[in-house]
Design an enzyme around this catalytic site. Structure first.
Site, PDB file in Angstrom:
ATOM      1  N   SER A   1       4.961   4.911  -9.600  1.00  0.00           N
ATOM      2  CA  SER A   1       4.773   5.750 -10.783  1.00  0.00           C
ATOM      3  C   SER A   1       6.085   6.417 -11.179  1.00  0.00           C
ATOM      4  O   SER A   1       6.693   7.139 -10.382  1.00  0.00           O
ATOM      5  CB  SER A   1       3.722   6.822 -10.491  1.00  0.00           C
TER       6      SER A   1
ATOM      7  N   MET B   1       0.868  12.292 -20.466  1.00  0.00           N
ATOM      8  CA  MET B   1       0.036  13.506 -20.418  1.00  0.00           C
ATOM      9  C   MET B   1       0.283  14.340 -21.658  1.00  0.00           C
ATOM     10  O   MET B   1       1.443  14.565 -22.022  1.00  0.00           O
ATOM     11  CB  MET B   1       0.394  14.335 -19.182  1.00  0.00           C
TER      12      MET B   1
ATOM     13  N   MET C   1      -9.263   7.591 -10.010  1.00  0.00           N
ATOM     14  CA  MET C   1      -8.339   8.682  -9.674  1.00  0.00           C
ATOM     15  C   MET C   1      -8.706   9.262  -8.310  1.00  0.00           C
ATOM     16  O   MET C   1      -9.850   9.645  -8.074  1.00  0.00           O
ATOM     17  CB  MET C   1      -8.414   9.818 -10.700  1.00  0.00           C
TER      18      MET C   1
ATOM     19  N   MET D   1      -3.421   9.934 -20.156  1.00  0.00           N
ATOM     20  CA  MET D   1      -4.184  11.161 -19.863  1.00  0.00           C
ATOM     21  C   MET D   1      -4.111  12.029 -21.105  1.00  0.00           C
ATOM     22  O   MET D   1      -3.429  13.057 -21.141  1.00  0.00           O
ATOM     23  CB  MET D   1      -3.586  11.861 -18.632  1.00  0.00           C
TER      24      MET D   1
ATOM     25  N   ASP E   1       2.868   7.465 -16.594  1.00  0.00           N
ATOM     26  CA  ASP E   1       1.854   8.505 -16.786  1.00  0.00           C
ATOM     27  C   ASP E   1       2.117   9.300 -18.057  1.00  0.00           C
ATOM     28  O   ASP E   1       3.126  10.000 -18.151  1.00  0.00           O
ATOM     29  CB  ASP E   1       1.863   9.455 -15.584  1.00  0.00           C
TER      30      ASP E   1
ATOM     31  N   ASP F   1      -5.181   5.713  -7.846  1.00  0.00           N
ATOM     32  CA  ASP F   1      -4.033   6.495  -8.301  1.00  0.00           C
ATOM     33  C   ASP F   1      -4.115   7.922  -7.777  1.00  0.00           C
ATOM     34  O   ASP F   1      -5.034   8.668  -8.113  1.00  0.00           O
ATOM     35  CB  ASP F   1      -4.034   6.483  -9.844  1.00  0.00           C
TER      36      ASP F   1
ATOM     37  N   HIS G   1       4.098   1.977 -13.310  1.00  0.00           N
ATOM     38  CA  HIS G   1       3.024   2.828 -13.828  1.00  0.00           C
ATOM     39  C   HIS G   1       3.653   4.005 -14.578  1.00  0.00           C
ATOM     40  O   HIS G   1       4.481   4.729 -14.023  1.00  0.00           O
ATOM     41  CB  HIS G   1       2.196   3.310 -12.632  1.00  0.00           C
TER      42      HIS G   1
ATOM     43  N   HIS H   1      -0.855   4.761 -18.318  1.00  0.00           N
ATOM     44  CA  HIS H   1      -2.019   5.598 -18.018  1.00  0.00           C
ATOM     45  C   HIS H   1      -2.064   6.757 -19.014  1.00  0.00           C
ATOM     46  O   HIS H   1      -1.266   7.691 -18.926  1.00  0.00           O
ATOM     47  CB  HIS H   1      -1.860   6.095 -16.567  1.00  0.00           C
TER      48      HIS H   1
ATOM     49  N   PHE I   1      -0.556  15.918 -12.086  1.00  0.00           N
ATOM     50  CA  PHE I   1       0.646  16.134 -11.283  1.00  0.00           C
ATOM     51  C   PHE I   1       0.760  15.087 -10.172  1.00  0.00           C
ATOM     52  O   PHE I   1      -0.259  14.644  -9.640  1.00  0.00           O
ATOM     53  CB  PHE I   1       0.626  17.540 -10.654  1.00  0.00           C
ATOM     54  N   GLY I   2       2.004  14.767  -9.824  1.00  0.00           N
ATOM     55  CA  GLY I   2       2.251  13.926  -8.660  1.00  0.00           C
ATOM     56  C   GLY I   2       2.224  14.778  -7.401  1.00  0.00           C
ATOM     57  O   GLY I   2       2.167  16.013  -7.469  1.00  0.00           O
ATOM     58  N   GLY I   3       2.248  14.106  -6.258  1.00  0.00           N
ATOM     59  CA  GLY I   3       2.401  14.805  -4.983  1.00  0.00           C
ATOM     60  C   GLY I   3       1.194  15.575  -4.488  1.00  0.00           C
ATOM     61  O   GLY I   3       1.338  16.469  -3.663  1.00  0.00           O
TER      62      GLY I   3
HETATM   63  C1  DX5 Z   1      -1.413  11.908 -11.592  1.00  0.00           C
HETATM   64  C2  DX5 Z   1      -0.866  10.570 -12.016  1.00  0.00           C
HETATM   65  C3  DX5 Z   1      -0.374   9.734 -10.911  1.00  0.00           C
HETATM   66  C4  DX5 Z   1       0.789  10.306 -10.120  1.00  0.00           C
HETATM   67  C5  DX5 Z   1       0.632   9.858  -8.700  1.00  0.00           C
HETATM   68  O1  DX5 Z   1      -1.977  12.539 -12.695  1.00  0.00           O
HETATM   69  O2  DX5 Z   1      -1.850   9.831 -12.703  1.00  0.00           O
HETATM   70  O3  DX5 Z   1      -0.034   8.423 -11.359  1.00  0.00           O
HETATM   71  O4  DX5 Z   1       2.042   9.908 -10.583  1.00  0.00           O
HETATM   72  O5  DX5 Z   1       1.565  10.509  -7.920  1.00  0.00           O
HETATM   73  P1  DX5 Z   1       1.456  10.563  -6.335  1.00  0.00           P
HETATM   74  O6  DX5 Z   1       1.503   9.145  -5.846  1.00  0.00           O
HETATM   75  O7  DX5 Z   1       2.629  11.378  -5.969  1.00  0.00           O
HETATM   76  O8  DX5 Z   1       0.135  11.203  -6.014  1.00  0.00           O
HETATM   77 ZN    ZN Z   2      -1.356   7.688 -13.169  1.00  0.00          ZN
END
Ligand code: DX5
Ligand code: ZN
Length: 224
Positions: free
Chosen positions: A9, A38, A140, A69, A36, A174, A34, A67, A146-148
């Site tokens: 991502s 938002m 999901m 969102m 993202d 994801d 990928h 993706h 958010f990531g992480g």
């Molecule tokens: C979250 C995103 C994910 C995100 C995943 O809203 O849709 O694609 O980048 O990040 P990790 O792998 O760090 O959970």
């Molecule tokens: Zn995503």
């Protein structure tokens, strides 16, 4: 049986050097990238728009897995298709006519995917599969935005249900995917793995991508 694929991502890349992030993903031997998107309404965060997909598709040859969102995906399909998306994922929770929006994606020659949040019952996407409106379902495993974040393992029962229903569909997972969660997600029947922070923090992304793919291959559908 659908292929096992790893999709890093771009959200976890250094935003000061996004094109470099794309090159890193390609050099690591990933299968897709990928992206993202938002809008700050559907999710609390704001990330990328169509110009980032345009940059990414110009930077690398990898398929662009986009993706959305966003609250009203129907207003943006055209722009993301024109920017070079290969797969466009919309959320079942979005404010749109899902059948029409998925048909719009396919009419533009793109792969259509439906996504569901962790708290959304799996039954909500049954019709998309039964009527074959989609090529891919994205489950999901974190709350989007958010990531992480920490992996929510309870969504694996949804993956297993979907895999039992449809052996032809790509099932993506994801959020929070790493060298531990990949095992049980694959065992439940996921075949596409989005991984952001886990892959971008690696010194050697290439070997991490290969080992995630191997681990997934080994576990795929074992729990069914
Ligand atoms: C979250 C995103 C994910 C995100 C995943 O809203 O849709 O694609 O980048 O990040 P990790 O792998 O760090 O959970
Ligand atoms: Zn995503």
């Amino acid at each position: 049986m659908p292929d096992i694929q790893i999709m890093p991502s771009l959200l976890a890349a250094d935003f000061g050097h996004l094109a470099e992030g794309c090159h890193r993903v390609e050099a690591a031997g990933a299968d897709q990238i990928h992206v993202d998107v938002m809008d700050g309404v559907f999710v609390p965060n704001i990330s990328f728009g169509p110009d980032v997909v345009k940059m990414s598709s110009a930077a690398v040859k990898l398929p662009q897995n986009v993706h959305l969102m966003v609250t009203r995906p129907q207003d943006h399909i055209q722009a993301f298709a024109a920017a070079g998306s290969d797969t466009i994922q919309i959320h079942i929770e979005a404010k749109c006519d899902v059948e029409e929006t998925l048909a719009m994606i396919r009419a533009l020659g793109k792969r259509a995917a439906i996504t569901l949040n962790p708290e959304t019952p799996v039954e909500r996407v049954f019709e998309c599969l039964e009527k074959r409106w989609v090529d891919e379902v994205l489950v999901m495993s974190v709350h989007p935005g958010f990531g992480g974040q920490k992996y929510i393992a309870s969504v694996e029962s949804k993956i297993a249900t979907l895999r039992r229903m449809a052996d032809w569909v790509d099932i993506a997972i994801d959020g929070g995917i790493d060298d531990v969660s990949v095992l049980s997600a694959a065992a439940a029947g996921a075949n596409l793995f989005v991984a952001g922070s886990y892959l971008f923090k690696q010194d050697d992304m290439k070997s991490a991508v290969s080992s995630l793919r191997e681990m997934a291959q080994e576990q795929y559908c074992k729990a069914l």
